[in-house]
Structures are given as structure tokens and as C-alpha cells.
Design a protein around this motif. Structure first.
Motif, PDB file in Angstrom:
ATOM      1  N   LYS A 181      26.864  41.817 100.069  1.00  0.00           N
ATOM      2  CA  LYS A 181      27.717  40.851  99.354  1.00  0.00           C
ATOM      3  C   LYS A 181      27.839  41.225  97.876  1.00  0.00           C
ATOM      4  CE  LYS A 181      27.494  36.120  97.599  1.00  0.00           C
ATOM      5  NZ  LYS A 181      28.871  35.660  97.645  1.00  0.00           N
ATOM      6  N   TRP A 182      26.702  41.491  97.252  1.00  0.00           N
ATOM      7  CA  TRP A 182      26.737  41.754  95.806  1.00  0.00           C
ATOM      8  C   TRP A 182      27.211  43.163  95.482  1.00  0.00           C
ATOM      9  CZ3 TRP A 182      27.409  37.940  92.742  1.00  0.00           C
ATOM     10  CH2 TRP A 182      26.986  36.667  93.147  1.00  0.00           C
ATOM     11  N   GLN A 183      27.037  44.097  96.430  1.00  0.00           N
ATOM     12  CA  GLN A 183      27.597  45.428  96.269  1.00  0.00           C
ATOM     13  C   GLN A 183      29.129  45.351  96.255  1.00  0.00           C
ATOM     14  OE1 GLN A 183      25.279  47.899  95.778  1.00  0.00           O
ATOM     15  NE2 GLN A 183      27.069  49.008  95.052  1.00  0.00           N
ATOM     16  N   ARG A 184      29.673  44.524  97.148  1.00  0.00           N
ATOM     17  CA  ARG A 184      31.132  44.304  97.187  1.00  0.00           C
ATOM     18  C   ARG A 184      31.613  43.698  95.873  1.00  0.00           C
ATOM     19  NH1 ARG A 184      32.717  41.210 102.770  1.00  0.00           N
ATOM     20  NH2 ARG A 184      31.843  42.671 104.254  1.00  0.00           N
ATOM     21  N   GLU A 185      30.868  42.719  95.386  1.00  0.00           N
ATOM     22  CA  GLU A 185      31.212  42.060  94.131  1.00  0.00           C
ATOM     23  C   GLU A 185      31.213  43.086  92.985  1.00  0.00           C
ATOM     24  OE1 GLU A 185      31.883  38.743  93.934  1.00  0.00           O
ATOM     25  OE2 GLU A 185      32.152  38.757  91.752  1.00  0.00           O
ATOM     26  N   LEU A 186      30.207  43.939  93.010  1.00  0.00           N
ATOM     27  CA  LEU A 186      30.092  44.987  92.000  1.00  0.00           C
ATOM     28  C   LEU A 186      31.308  45.912  92.029  1.00  0.00           C
ATOM     29  CD1 LEU A 186      27.776  45.454  90.064  1.00  0.00           C
ATOM     30  CD2 LEU A 186      26.687  46.950  91.732  1.00  0.00           C
ATOM     31  N   GLU A 187      31.730  46.286  93.238  1.00  0.00           N
ATOM     32  CA  GLU A 187      32.891  47.166  93.362  1.00  0.00           C
ATOM     33  C   GLU A 187      34.139  46.516  92.778  1.00  0.00           C
ATOM     34  OE1 GLU A 187      32.903  48.194  97.529  1.00  0.00           O
ATOM     35  OE2 GLU A 187      30.976  49.231  97.252  1.00  0.00           O
ATOM     36  N   SER A 188      34.327  45.220  93.032  1.00  0.00           N
ATOM     37  CA  SER A 188      35.547  44.594  92.486  1.00  0.00           C
ATOM     38  C   SER A 188      35.442  44.433  90.966  1.00  0.00           C
ATOM     39  CB  SER A 188      35.891  43.298  93.206  1.00  0.00           C
ATOM     40  OG  SER A 188      34.946  42.324  92.950  1.00  0.00           O
ATOM     41  N   LEU A 189      34.234  44.195  90.465  1.00  0.00           N
ATOM     42  CA  LEU A 189      34.084  44.123  89.001  1.00  0.00           C
ATOM     43  C   LEU A 189      34.312  45.490  88.355  1.00  0.00           C
ATOM     44  CD1 LEU A 189      30.977  41.755  88.705  1.00  0.00           C
ATOM     45  CD2 LEU A 189      33.324  41.215  88.040  1.00  0.00           C
ATOM     46  N   ASN A 190      33.878  46.539  89.053  1.00  0.00           N
ATOM     47  CA  ASN A 190      34.102  47.893  88.523  1.00  0.00           C
ATOM     48  C   ASN A 190      35.590  48.211  88.418  1.00  0.00           C
ATOM     49  OD1 ASN A 190      31.522  48.823  87.895  1.00  0.00           O
ATOM     50  ND2 ASN A 190      31.090  49.340  90.034  1.00  0.00           N
ATOM     51  N   LYS A 191      36.344  47.729  89.403  1.00  0.00           N
ATOM     52  CA  LYS A 191      37.805  47.930  89.363  1.00  0.00           C
ATOM     53  C   LYS A 191      38.406  47.201  88.167  1.00  0.00           C
ATOM     54  CE  LYS A 191      38.782  48.754  94.191  1.00  0.00           C
ATOM     55  NZ  LYS A 191      38.734  47.959  95.411  1.00  0.00           N
ATOM     56  N   ILE A 192      37.943  45.966  87.968  1.00  0.00           N
ATOM     57  CA  ILE A 192      38.470  45.167  86.852  1.00  0.00           C
ATOM     58  C   ILE A 192      38.160  45.840  85.520  1.00  0.00           C
ATOM     59  CG2 ILE A 192      38.270  42.953  85.639  1.00  0.00           C
ATOM     60  CD1 ILE A 192      37.690  41.647  88.348  1.00  0.00           C
ATOM     61  N   ILE A 193      36.950  46.336  85.401  1.00  0.00           N
ATOM     62  CA  ILE A 193      36.556  46.897  84.107  1.00  0.00           C
ATOM     63  C   ILE A 193      37.322  48.194  83.808  1.00  0.00           C
ATOM     64  CG2 ILE A 193      34.537  48.389  84.569  1.00  0.00           C
ATOM     65  CD1 ILE A 193      33.203  46.406  82.358  1.00  0.00           C
ATOM     66  N   LYS A 194      37.653  48.935  84.859  1.00  0.00           N
ATOM     67  CA  LYS A 194      38.459  50.158  84.675  1.00  0.00           C
ATOM     68  C   LYS A 194      39.816  49.814  84.074  1.00  0.00           C
ATOM     69  CE  LYS A 194      36.618  53.947  86.948  1.00  0.00           C
ATOM     70  NZ  LYS A 194      35.764  53.467  88.069  1.00  0.00           N
ATOM     71  N   GLN A 195      40.396  48.718  84.608  1.00  0.00           N
ATOM     72  CA  GLN A 195      41.708  48.293  84.100  1.00  0.00           C
ATOM     73  C   GLN A 195      41.600  47.818  82.657  1.00  0.00           C
ATOM     74  OE1 GLN A 195      42.783  45.386  86.985  1.00  0.00           O
ATOM     75  NE2 GLN A 195      43.424  46.899  88.499  1.00  0.00           N
ATOM     76  N   LEU A 196      40.482  47.175  82.346  1.00  0.00           N
ATOM     77  CA  LEU A 196      40.306  46.617  81.001  1.00  0.00           C
ATOM     78  C   LEU A 196      40.095  47.707  79.946  1.00  0.00           C
ATOM     79  CD1 LEU A 196      38.043  43.518  81.668  1.00  0.00           C
ATOM     80  CD2 LEU A 196      40.394  43.482  80.852  1.00  0.00           C
ATOM     81  N   GLU A 197      39.658  48.882  80.404  1.00  0.00           N
ATOM     82  CA  GLU A 197      39.402  49.968  79.449  1.00  0.00           C
ATOM     83  C   GLU A 197      40.651  50.322  78.640  1.00  0.00           C
ATOM     84  OE1 GLU A 197      37.632  52.985  81.914  1.00  0.00           O
ATOM     85  OE2 GLU A 197      35.658  52.029  81.734  1.00  0.00           O
ATOM     86  N   ASN A 198      41.826  50.111  79.260  1.00  0.00           N
ATOM     87  CA  ASN A 198      43.073  50.449  78.575  1.00  0.00           C
ATOM     88  C   ASN A 198      43.627  49.315  77.723  1.00  0.00           C
ATOM     89  OD1 ASN A 198      42.909  52.832  80.042  1.00  0.00           O
ATOM     90  ND2 ASN A 198      43.873  51.813  81.797  1.00  0.00           N
ATOM     91  N   HIS A 199      42.917  48.193  77.734  1.00  0.00           N
ATOM     92  CA  HIS A 199      43.403  47.060  76.949  1.00  0.00           C
ATOM     93  C   HIS A 199      42.480  46.816  75.761  1.00  0.00           C
ATOM     94  CE1 HIS A 199      45.274  46.549  80.848  1.00  0.00           C
ATOM     95  NE2 HIS A 199      46.203  45.825  80.238  1.00  0.00           N
ATOM     96  N   ASN A 200      42.880  45.872  74.936  1.00  0.00           N
ATOM     97  CA  ASN A 200      42.052  45.600  73.763  1.00  0.00           C
ATOM     98  C   ASN A 200      41.286  44.293  73.855  1.00  0.00           C
ATOM     99  OD1 ASN A 200      41.927  47.710  72.105  1.00  0.00           O
ATOM    100  ND2 ASN A 200      43.747  47.215  70.899  1.00  0.00           N
ATOM    101  N   ASP A 201      41.079  43.844  75.115  1.00  0.00           N
ATOM    102  CA  ASP A 201      40.402  42.570  75.303  1.00  0.00           C
ATOM    103  C   ASP A 201      38.882  42.800  75.347  1.00  0.00           C
ATOM    104  OD1 ASP A 201      39.610  40.041  75.946  1.00  0.00           O
ATOM    105  OD2 ASP A 201      41.073  39.761  77.569  1.00  0.00           O
ATOM    106  N   HIS A 202      38.303  42.964  74.167  1.00  0.00           N
ATOM    107  CA  HIS A 202      36.879  43.330  74.093  1.00  0.00           C
ATOM    108  C   HIS A 202      35.975  42.242  74.637  1.00  0.00           C
ATOM    109  CE1 HIS A 202      37.936  46.874  71.961  1.00  0.00           C
ATOM    110  NE2 HIS A 202      38.545  46.191  70.994  1.00  0.00           N
ATOM    111  N   GLU A 203      36.395  41.006  74.414  1.00  0.00           N
ATOM    112  CA  GLU A 203      35.574  39.878  74.856  1.00  0.00           C
ATOM    113  C   GLU A 203      35.435  39.867  76.385  1.00  0.00           C
ATOM    114  OE1 GLU A 203      35.824  35.189  74.116  1.00  0.00           O
ATOM    115  OE2 GLU A 203      36.572  36.423  72.469  1.00  0.00           O
TER     116      GLU A 203
END
Ligand code: SAM
Length: 220
Positions: A181-203
Motif C-alpha cells: 500500500k505505502w509503496q504504491r503511495e510512494l510511487e504516486s508521490l514520486n510522480k507528483i514530485i517529478k512534475q513539480l521539479e519544473n515548477h516554482n511551487d517550492h512549498e
């Protein structure tokens, strides 16, 4: 025969009178009566369609005198003859909201068996707030989805941030399903953070990163 998810929920029933909130087809109370887990029930529904389906099924199974189907919002359909409440098949935030808004109906502290499809954290928060203690927790996998069951009774608890998020009892055993369950959650958070790398939403980046570190710490 009902699905694996509701079968697991029914294993926690050993009571006289159940209130199943958001009962939809009333499958759970019908099954629980057929198997002798409970003697009587209220099936509560806030939406007309599912309410009519519950009424229909109760008639078909000849249970109109033992299952009362009521149209109403959340816990407003219960009274103090109820000794266990089930709320199943919804997101954690909705289950928590139903409990919070209906807490004045819980002054006799019926047992609670709650099954969240996602995000159980707000359920634990509201339980702690209103004087319930978590008694058991279980994860179940049904058709690939991982569901969470929380069983609570009257009592005090003081959960820390990690216990609130992951579940005090689930944390103790960290089963393979817990890790999945938490491995799956981790994978989806990793996807989100990859997308955020190109934005300026530091918070937001920081917040997601904290979540990732928290999960990694628990899975270690
Ligand atoms: N409990 C069944 C199960 O686990 O299979 C049905 C789950 S179904 C996805 C959720 C049901 O909850 C819907 O029929 C919906 O109408 C009902 N519901 C949502 N909010 C509710 C509320 N505040 N009070 C009563 N029922 C509600």
C-alpha cells in the motif's frame, strides 16, 4: 454472497443491533443477519436510488421486520438502541465528516467499524477527538484495490503523527500488504514530485518531499 471487503467488515460484527450508514443495497446488514452476526439493523441512505434498492432487497429477503431502511443524512437515522455502526465504501474524509457531524448521536458509544477506500487519517483524528480508541485495524486487497478497516470502541488514545497516518495497529505488524500500500503511495508521490521539479511551487515540493521521507522512514 457479498464481496471480500464487506465479508471482512462483517467479521467484526457480534452485536445485537447494527446501523449501516450509506448502506446502498443493504447487502451488509442482510448478510450479517443471514449469518447470525447481528439480530436487527437500520440501513441508512441519504440518496433516494440506493434507499429504494435497500428497501427492495430487504423485501426480497423477507427481512422488513428486522431491517429498517431509513432515508437520512449520516448518523441522524440512529438512536441509542444501536450497539454497532458500520460506514463502508467511502473515502476517509467523508466517513470522518459523517462521524463528526453526528457525534451527538454517539453519547452511548456504540462500536464503530469503518472501512475507508482511501485516506484514513481524518478518521483517526476524529475518533481521538470524540473519545474513541482504535481496537483493531486491517488491510484487505479486493480486485487490486487495498482497503482499510478501522474498528473503534469507547476509550482514550493519543496517537502521534505517524500513528495517525499509518494506523497504530497496522504499524506494529507492517505486513506485506501494508508495504505494498505505502509503496504504491510512494510511487504516486514520486510522480507528483517529478512534475513539480519544473515548477516554482517550492512549498508544495517541500510538503510532498516530507511525505516521501516519512513513508520511506516507516518502510525502512
Ligand atoms: N456501504 C456500501 C458498500 O460498502 O458497498 C455502499 C458504498 S457506496 C460507494 C456509498 C453510499 O453511501 C452511497 O450509496 C451514498 O448514497 C451513501 N452516502 C454518502 N454520504 C452519505 C451520508 N451522509 N449519509 C448516508 N449515506 C451516505
Amino acid at each position: 454472497q457479498i464481496n471480500k471487503r464487506l465479508t471482512k467488515v462483517s467479521e467484526y460484527l457480534n452485536h445485537n443491533k447494527l446501523a449501516d450508514i450509506g448502506s446502498d443495497h443493504a447487502y451488509l446488514p442482510i448478510y450479517a443477519i443471514q449469518n447470525g452476526f447481528i439480530n436487527k439493523a437500520i440501513a441508512g441512505e441519504v440518496v433516494k436510488g440506493p434507499f429504494l434498492a435497500a428497501q427492495h432487497n430487504t423485501k426480497i429477503y423477507g427481512m422488513t421486520d428486522i431491517i429498517e431502511v431509513k432515508l437520512g443524512d449520516g448518523l441522524e437515522v440512529i438512536d441509542d438502541t444501536i450497539d454497532v455502526i458500520t460506514i463502508c465504501g467511502m473515502g476517509g474524509p467523508l466517513i470522518a465528516q459523517i462521524i463528526d457531524e453526528g457525534q451527538h448521536k454517539l453519547s452511548h458509544y456504540p462500536d464503530l467499524v469503518l472501512q475507508a477506500n482511501i485516506h484514513a487519517l481524518p478518521i483517526r483524528q476524529v475518533l481521538q477527538k470524540i473519545g474513541y480508541q482504535i481496537y483493531d485495524e486491517q488491510l484487505i486487497k479486493d480486485k487490486k484495490h487495498i482497503y482499510e478497516i478501522i474498528v473503534a470502541k469507547k476509550g482514550e488514545m493519543q496517537l502521534d503523527e505517524t500513528e495517525m497516518k499509518f494506523g497504530p495497529i497496522l504499524l506494529k505488524s507492517k505486513t506485506d500488504l501494508f508495504k505494498e500500500k505505502w509503496q504504491r503511495e510512494l510511487e504516486s508521490l514520486n510522480k507528483i514530485i517529478k512534475q513539480l521539479e519544473n515548477h516554482n511551487d517550492h512549498e508544495r515540493y517541500h510538503e510532498i518531499n516530507q511525505q516521501i521521507l516519512h513513508i520511506k522512514g516507516v518502510l525502512k
